[in-house]
Design an enzyme around this catalytic site. Structure first.
Site, PDB file in Angstrom:
ATOM      1  N   THR A  56      -2.154   8.818   0.567  1.00 52.32           N
ATOM      2  CA  THR A  56      -1.832   7.439   0.821  1.00 52.32           C
ATOM      3  C   THR A  56      -3.425   6.838   1.393  1.00 52.32           C
ATOM      4  OG1 THR A  56      -0.923   7.219   2.731  1.00 52.32           O
ATOM      5  CG2 THR A  56       0.629   7.414   0.884  1.00 52.32           C
ATOM      6  N   SER A  64       0.989  -1.119  -0.064  1.00 57.82           N
ATOM      7  CA  SER A  64      -0.106   0.004  -0.058  1.00 57.82           C
ATOM      8  C   SER A  64       1.044   1.221  -0.104  1.00 57.82           C
ATOM      9  CB  SER A  64      -1.007  -0.083   1.262  1.00 57.82           C
ATOM     10  OG  SER A  64      -1.583   1.191   1.351  1.00 57.82           O
ATOM     11  N   TYR A 115       1.580   7.549  17.788  1.00 63.56           N
ATOM     12  CA  TYR A 115       2.546   7.408  16.394  1.00 63.56           C
ATOM     13  C   TYR A 115       3.594   8.231  16.397  1.00 63.56           C
ATOM     14  CZ  TYR A 115       3.016   8.502  11.240  1.00 63.56           C
ATOM     15  OH  TYR A 115       3.318   8.430  10.139  1.00 63.56           O
ATOM     16  N   SER A 158       8.488  10.035  10.798  1.00 63.27           N
ATOM     17  CA  SER A 158       7.659  10.885  10.089  1.00 63.27           C
ATOM     18  C   SER A 158       8.077  12.285  10.750  1.00 63.27           C
ATOM     19  CB  SER A 158       5.934  10.595  10.737  1.00 63.27           C
ATOM     20  OG  SER A 158       5.261  11.581  10.885  1.00 63.27           O
ATOM     21  N   LYS A 213       7.600   7.247  16.658  1.00 65.84           N
ATOM     22  CA  LYS A 213       8.685   7.878  15.295  1.00 65.84           C
ATOM     23  C   LYS A 213       9.407   8.480  15.833  1.00 65.84           C
ATOM     24  CE  LYS A 213       6.095   6.334  11.603  1.00 65.84           C
ATOM     25  NZ  LYS A 213       6.582   5.345  11.002  1.00 65.84           N
ATOM     26  N   ILE A 268       3.268   4.300   0.165  1.00 63.78           N
ATOM     27  CA  ILE A 268       4.478   4.484   0.053  1.00 63.78           C
ATOM     28  C   ILE A 268       5.388   3.343  -0.177  1.00 63.78           C
ATOM     29  CG2 ILE A 268       6.695   5.657   1.097  1.00 63.78           C
ATOM     30  CD1 ILE A 268       4.672   7.780   2.529  1.00 63.78           C
TER      31      ILE A 268
HETATM   32  N1  LIG Z   1       1.552   9.434   3.879  1.00 61.73           N
HETATM   33  C1  LIG Z   1       2.153  10.249   4.776  1.00 61.73           C
HETATM   34  O1  LIG Z   1       2.002  11.252   4.610  1.00 61.73           O
HETATM   35  C2  LIG Z   1       3.544   9.784   5.657  1.00 61.73           C
HETATM   36  C3  LIG Z   1       3.955  10.867   6.526  1.00 61.73           C
HETATM   37  C4  LIG Z   1       4.972  10.421   7.116  1.00 61.73           C
HETATM   38  C5  LIG Z   1       5.247   9.332   7.701  1.00 61.73           C
HETATM   39  N2  LIG Z   1       4.549   8.156   6.644  1.00 61.73           N
HETATM   40  C6  LIG Z   1       5.015   6.987   7.131  1.00 61.73           C
HETATM   41  O2  LIG Z   1       5.184   6.117   5.899  1.00 61.73           O
HETATM   42  C7  LIG Z   1       4.760   4.631   6.121  1.00 61.73           C
HETATM   43  C8  LIG Z   1       3.945   4.382   5.006  1.00 61.73           C
HETATM   44  O3  LIG Z   1       2.790   5.013   5.163  1.00 61.73           O
HETATM   45  P1  LIG Z   1       1.491   5.163   4.066  1.00 61.73           P
HETATM   46  O4  LIG Z   1       1.092   6.705   4.371  1.00 61.73           O
HETATM   47  O5  LIG Z   1       1.813   4.553   2.852  1.00 61.73           O
HETATM   48  O6  LIG Z   1       0.483   4.215   5.049  1.00 61.73           O
HETATM   49  P2  LIG Z   1      -0.541   3.165   4.410  1.00 61.73           P
HETATM   50  O7  LIG Z   1      -0.926   3.312   3.165  1.00 61.73           O
HETATM   51  O8  LIG Z   1      -1.247   2.705   5.326  1.00 61.73           O
HETATM   52  O9  LIG Z   1       0.421   1.671   4.519  1.00 61.73           O
HETATM   53  C9  LIG Z   1       1.145   1.440   5.580  1.00 61.73           C
HETATM   54  C10 LIG Z   1       1.488  -0.109   5.149  1.00 61.73           C
HETATM   55  O10 LIG Z   1       1.933  -0.626   6.375  1.00 61.73           O
HETATM   56  C11 LIG Z   1       1.601  -1.820   6.489  1.00 61.73           C
HETATM   57  N3  LIG Z   1       1.343  -2.536   7.856  1.00 61.73           N
HETATM   58  C12 LIG Z   1       0.761  -1.700   9.005  1.00 61.73           C
HETATM   59  N4  LIG Z   1       0.869  -2.399  10.194  1.00 61.73           N
HETATM   60  C13 LIG Z   1       1.553  -3.671   9.898  1.00 61.73           C
HETATM   61  C14 LIG Z   1       2.228  -4.881  10.471  1.00 61.73           C
HETATM   62  N5  LIG Z   1       2.022  -4.923  11.783  1.00 61.73           N
HETATM   63  N6  LIG Z   1       3.039  -5.711   9.604  1.00 61.73           N
HETATM   64  C15 LIG Z   1       3.099  -5.384   8.409  1.00 61.73           C
HETATM   65  N7  LIG Z   1       2.442  -4.331   7.706  1.00 61.73           N
HETATM   66  C16 LIG Z   1       1.922  -3.558   8.356  1.00 61.73           C
HETATM   67  C17 LIG Z   1      -0.040  -1.936   5.914  1.00 61.73           C
HETATM   68  O11 LIG Z   1      -0.626  -3.087   5.555  1.00 61.73           O
HETATM   69  P3  LIG Z   1      -2.227  -3.211   5.320  1.00 61.73           P
HETATM   70  O12 LIG Z   1      -2.595  -2.715   4.162  1.00 61.73           O
HETATM   71  O13 LIG Z   1      -2.400  -4.777   5.697  1.00 61.73           O
HETATM   72  O14 LIG Z   1      -2.836  -2.370   6.621  1.00 61.73           O
HETATM   73  C18 LIG Z   1       0.340  -0.979   4.596  1.00 61.73           C
HETATM   74  O15 LIG Z   1       0.755  -1.757   3.638  1.00 61.73           O
HETATM   75  C19 LIG Z   1       4.475   4.707   7.440  1.00 61.73           C
HETATM   76  O16 LIG Z   1       5.583   4.423   8.149  1.00 61.73           O
HETATM   77  C20 LIG Z   1       4.061   6.056   7.752  1.00 61.73           C
HETATM   78  O17 LIG Z   1       4.106   6.321   9.274  1.00 61.73           O
HETATM   79  C21 LIG Z   1       3.620   8.528   5.791  1.00 61.73           C
END
Ligand SMILES: NC(=O)c1ccc[n+]([C@@H]2O[C@H](COP(=O)([O-])OP(=O)(O)OC[C@H]3O[C@@H](n4cnc5c(N)ncnc54)[C@H](OP(=O)(O)O)[C@@H]3O)[C@@H](O)[C@H]2O)c1
Length: 316
Positions: free
Chosen positions: A237, A53, A205, A179, A209, A55
């Site tokens: 995302t 999913s 969260y 983050s 982080k 990133i």
């Molecule tokens: N998007 C932003 O603006 C942003 C900003 C700062 C930091 N981040 C960081 O970037 C990373 C990716 O975030 P995203 O925005 O792409 O979110 P996302 O679309 O929710 O993707 C998160 C991914 O992590 C997986 N996951 C969650 N818990 C897990 C576990 N216990 N074991 C294995 N996989 C697990 C989810 O799997 P499922 O699909 O099965 O739930 C999903 O594939 C995260 O670390 C987030 O904190 C994102």
């Protein structure tokens, strides 16, 4: 190729937060980045957690495009296979292997690592991308707060157990996806498992982080690999849509794409020469670990958090 914008200008962009973290900051900076060698990861094996999913999926696609075999590590195999098929539709022949592991579950991490090291003698990079913002106070089977376990304890244990495969690579690298939210939080030394007070998922969260980033210099000393923490800016995302719908409504037009947010993780994995270890990165540049005077901590506090985490995952 024009030179990278001056350090001062780039730092100013960073401090404005909204400009630096949004697609505006990315658009300004990326014009000055040299392209990565298209075969930079030929022959390399790269593990990406949360690769189904957002990133993580974009990191998997980007690493595969540079020639890597990508171990797409997901907690739900069907979601992982759907993401793999989706990436392959745009990148025929991409070397993608779906593997199941819940990184918040320490027993699952141990079983997964044992299986992987038996079949995978060499691992060039591990990108700890999996992330969660719990909607309510949640503890894992091991009794750890869910975001601490997902962002800190699981990645710590997984990397330790994969070290034999990592050190078999010529230039091993580990990336921790943090983050910018961590800038708001001090180290949670008084309540690392967030057992007290009203629980807010966004606070849990950001605290976890912060711990990730704070431990990075220690991990860089402990592990004979390049270790980097980073933040991706703000990206549209599925995770943001689900956990922060109001933020997404407000910032929607300027949010980055997942691909833009994935760039620095891919760059840290593929660029040469090897970036310095133990640093915090955003948009291909080292960033400060603190903006606020209230988030600084003593060596004793950091050491306490380190001890807590190592004991929690059974390293001592
Ligand atoms: N998007 C932003 O603006 C942003 C900003 C700062 C930091 N981040 C960081 O970037 C990373 C990716 O975030 P995203 O925005 O792409 O979110 P996302 O679309 O929710 O993707 C998160 C991914 O992590 C997986 N996951 C969650 N818990 C897990 C576990 N216990 N074991 C294995 N996989 C697990 C989810 O799997 P499922 O699909 O099965 O739930 C999903 O594939 C995260 O670390 C987030 O904190 C994102």
């Amino acid at each position: 190729m024009a030179s990278f914008p001056g350090k001062l200008f780039d730092a100013l962009l960073d401090r404005t937060i909204a400009a630096g973290y949004s697609r505006v900051g990315y658009a300004v900076r990326e014009r000055f980045w040299p392209a990565l060698d298209p075969g930079a990861l030929d022959g390399a094996t790269v593990l990406v957690t949360g690769a189904n999913s957002g990133i993580g999926k974009a990191i998997a696609a980007g690493a595969a495009e540079l020639g890597a075999t990508v171990l797409m590590t997901v907690r739900d195999r069907a979601r992982g296979e759907a993401a793999r098929d989706d990436i392959r539709a745009g990148l025929p022949g991409a070397k993608l292997v779906v593997q199941r592991c819940d990184v918040s579950d320490l027993a699952d991490v141990r079983a997964f690592a044992a299986e992987l090291t038996a079949s995978q003698p060499r691992l060039d990079a591990v990108i700890h991308n999996a992330g969660v913002m719990p909607s309510e106070r949640t503890y894992t089977a091991d009794g750890h707060e869910l975001s601490l376990s997902t962002h800190v304890l699981g990645p710590l244990l997984l990397t330790e157990l994969l070290l034999p495969a990592l050190v078999a690579a010529p230039d091993p690298r580990v990336v921790l996806m943090s983050s910018g939210g961590m800038y708001t939080q001090p180290l949670p030394v008084d309540d690392i498992e967030y057992r007290k007070g009203r629980y807010r998922g966004a606070t849990a969260y950001a605290r976890s982080k912060r711990v990730q980033v704070a431990l990075t210099p220690l991990l860089a000393k402990r592990w004979p690999v390049m270790v980097a923490a980073m933040h991706p800016g703000w990206a549209d995302t599925p995770g943001v849509a689900e956990s922060l719908p109001a933020f997404r409504r407000l910032t929607g037009p300027v949010l980055r794409t997942a691909e833009q947010a994935a760039d620095t993780a891919i760059w840290l994995t593929a660029t040469t020469p090897t970036p310095p270890s133990g640093e915090f990165w955003h948009d291909r540049r080292i960033r400060p670990m603190h903006y606020l005077p209230t988030t600084h901590y003593s060596d004793a506090d950091l050491n306490w958090v380190w001890q807590y985490c190592t004991i929690a995952v059974g390293l001592v």
